[in-house]
Write a protein that holds these residues in place. Structure first.
Motif, PDB file in Angstrom:
ATOM      1  N   UNK A  20       0.836  -1.197   0.000  1.00  0.00           N
ATOM      2  CA  UNK A  20       0.000   0.000   0.000  1.00  0.00           C
ATOM      3  C   UNK A  20       0.878   1.257   0.000  1.00  0.00           C
ATOM      4  N   UNK A  21       1.887   1.261   0.843  1.00  0.00           N
ATOM      5  CA  UNK A  21       2.777   2.418   0.912  1.00  0.00           C
ATOM      6  C   UNK A  21       3.531   2.619  -0.400  1.00  0.00           C
ATOM      7  N   UNK A  22       3.962   1.526  -1.013  1.00  0.00           N
ATOM      8  CA  UNK A  22       4.649   1.614  -2.299  1.00  0.00           C
ATOM      9  C   UNK A  22       3.723   2.163  -3.374  1.00  0.00           C
ATOM     10  N   UNK A  23       2.467   1.720  -3.361  1.00  0.00           N
ATOM     11  CA  UNK A  23       1.501   2.200  -4.355  1.00  0.00           C
ATOM     12  C   UNK A  23       1.213   3.688  -4.180  1.00  0.00           C
ATOM     13  N   UNK A  24       1.218   4.166  -2.954  1.00  0.00           N
ATOM     14  CA  UNK A  24       0.992   5.594  -2.711  1.00  0.00           C
ATOM     15  C   UNK A  24       2.238   6.410  -3.055  1.00  0.00           C
ATOM     16  N   UNK A  25       3.417   5.875  -2.754  1.00  0.00           N
ATOM     17  CA  UNK A  25       4.655   6.633  -2.936  1.00  0.00           C
ATOM     18  C   UNK A  25       5.136   6.682  -4.379  1.00  0.00           C
ATOM     19  N   UNK A  26       4.818   5.683  -5.183  1.00  0.00           N
ATOM     20  CA  UNK A  26       5.342   5.636  -6.551  1.00  0.00           C
ATOM     21  C   UNK A  26       4.957   6.856  -7.397  1.00  0.00           C
ATOM     22  N   UNK A  27       3.702   7.301  -7.414  1.00  0.00           N
ATOM     23  CA  UNK A  27       3.401   8.495  -8.221  1.00  0.00           C
ATOM     24  C   UNK A  27       4.140   9.748  -7.749  1.00  0.00           C
ATOM     25  N   UNK A  28       4.328   9.879  -6.441  1.00  0.00           N
ATOM     26  CA  UNK A  28       5.065  11.043  -5.936  1.00  0.00           C
ATOM     27  C   UNK A  28       6.536  10.961  -6.310  1.00  0.00           C
ATOM     28  N   UNK A  29       7.085   9.757  -6.265  1.00  0.00           N
ATOM     29  CA  UNK A  29       8.471   9.576  -6.710  1.00  0.00           C
ATOM     30  C   UNK A  29       8.585   9.860  -8.208  1.00  0.00           C
ATOM     31  N   UNK A  30       7.557   9.486  -8.962  1.00  0.00           N
ATOM     32  CA  UNK A  30       7.540   9.794 -10.390  1.00  0.00           C
ATOM     33  C   UNK A  30       7.491  11.291 -10.654  1.00  0.00           C
ATOM     34  N   UNK A  31       6.786  12.013  -9.792  1.00  0.00           N
ATOM     35  CA  UNK A  31       6.721  13.472  -9.941  1.00  0.00           C
ATOM     36  C   UNK A  31       8.086  14.106  -9.673  1.00  0.00           C
ATOM     37  N   UNK A  32       8.770  13.604  -8.665  1.00  0.00           N
ATOM     38  CA  UNK A  32      10.132  14.093  -8.390  1.00  0.00           C
ATOM     39  C   UNK A  32      11.045  13.750  -9.563  1.00  0.00           C
ATOM     40  N   UNK A  33      10.884  12.543 -10.107  1.00  0.00           N
ATOM     41  CA  UNK A  33      11.687  12.138 -11.256  1.00  0.00           C
ATOM     42  C   UNK A  33      11.396  13.024 -12.462  1.00  0.00           C
ATOM     43  N   UNK A  34      10.128  13.402 -12.648  1.00  0.00           N
ATOM     44  CA  UNK A  34       9.770  14.299 -13.754  1.00  0.00           C
ATOM     45  C   UNK A  34      10.539  15.603 -13.661  1.00  0.00           C
ATOM     46  N   UNK A  35      10.534  16.205 -12.496  1.00  0.00           N
ATOM     47  CA  UNK A  35      11.210  17.494 -12.326  1.00  0.00           C
ATOM     48  C   UNK A  35      12.723  17.342 -12.477  1.00  0.00           C
ATOM     49  N   UNK A  36      13.292  16.286 -11.893  1.00  0.00           N
ATOM     50  CA  UNK A  36      14.739  16.096 -11.988  1.00  0.00           C
ATOM     51  C   UNK A  36      15.190  15.783 -13.412  1.00  0.00           C
ATOM     52  N   UNK A  37      14.484  14.874 -14.079  1.00  0.00           N
ATOM     53  CA  UNK A  37      14.876  14.519 -15.448  1.00  0.00           C
ATOM     54  C   UNK A  37      14.690  15.713 -16.374  1.00  0.00           C
ATOM     55  N   UNK A  38      13.605  16.460 -16.197  1.00  0.00           N
ATOM     56  CA  UNK A  38      13.382  17.635 -17.041  1.00  0.00           C
ATOM     57  C   UNK A  38      14.454  18.699 -16.804  1.00  0.00           C
TER      58      UNK A  38
END
Length: 123
Positions: free
Chosen positions: A66-84
């Protein structure tokens, strides 16, 4: 006033990536809203856990999943900003357009969201 008086010269307008920064910020805000809505929905994902009903023994019933499912989109958002950001800096240093980093950044975010979706609804 337009003469060089020491220090740094102002960057020409063509070199300022204002449009790119605005687009990345808009994607980040939109992603934050989507992630907040998803996180709110995840509050109810464990309602049937421990019951004999459908989904009573789903993997999302365990706290770690459950925690992984909640955290993955937020980690993806951080990845979006960093990769961009880092991709744009790297592209600009090589003399290329910063816009080339945007598809990779969106891909990182969408991959994280897809993995979270798979954890909740497929497994």
């Amino acid at each position: 006033m337009g003469e060089y008086q020491g220090g740094y010269l102002p960057a020409p307008a063509a070199r300022r990536p204002v449009g790119y920064i605005v687009v990345v910020v808009l994607f980040a805000v939109l992603g934050g809203l989507v992630d907040a809505l998803f996180s709110f929905g995840m509050l109810f994902a464990t309602d049937s856990c421990g019951t004999g009903g459908a989904g009573g023994s789903a993997p999302v019933c365990t706290p770690a999943v459950w925690l992984l499912a909640v955290a993955l989109p937020w980690a993806g958002l951080v990845a979006l900003v960093l990769v961009a950001s880092l991709g744009a800096v790297r592209a600009r240093r090589r003399g290329r357009s910063a816009w080339l980093a945007l598809p990779a950044a969106l891909g990182a975010y969408l991959l994280a969201c897809a993995l979270s979706y798979l954890l909740v609804f497929v497994l």
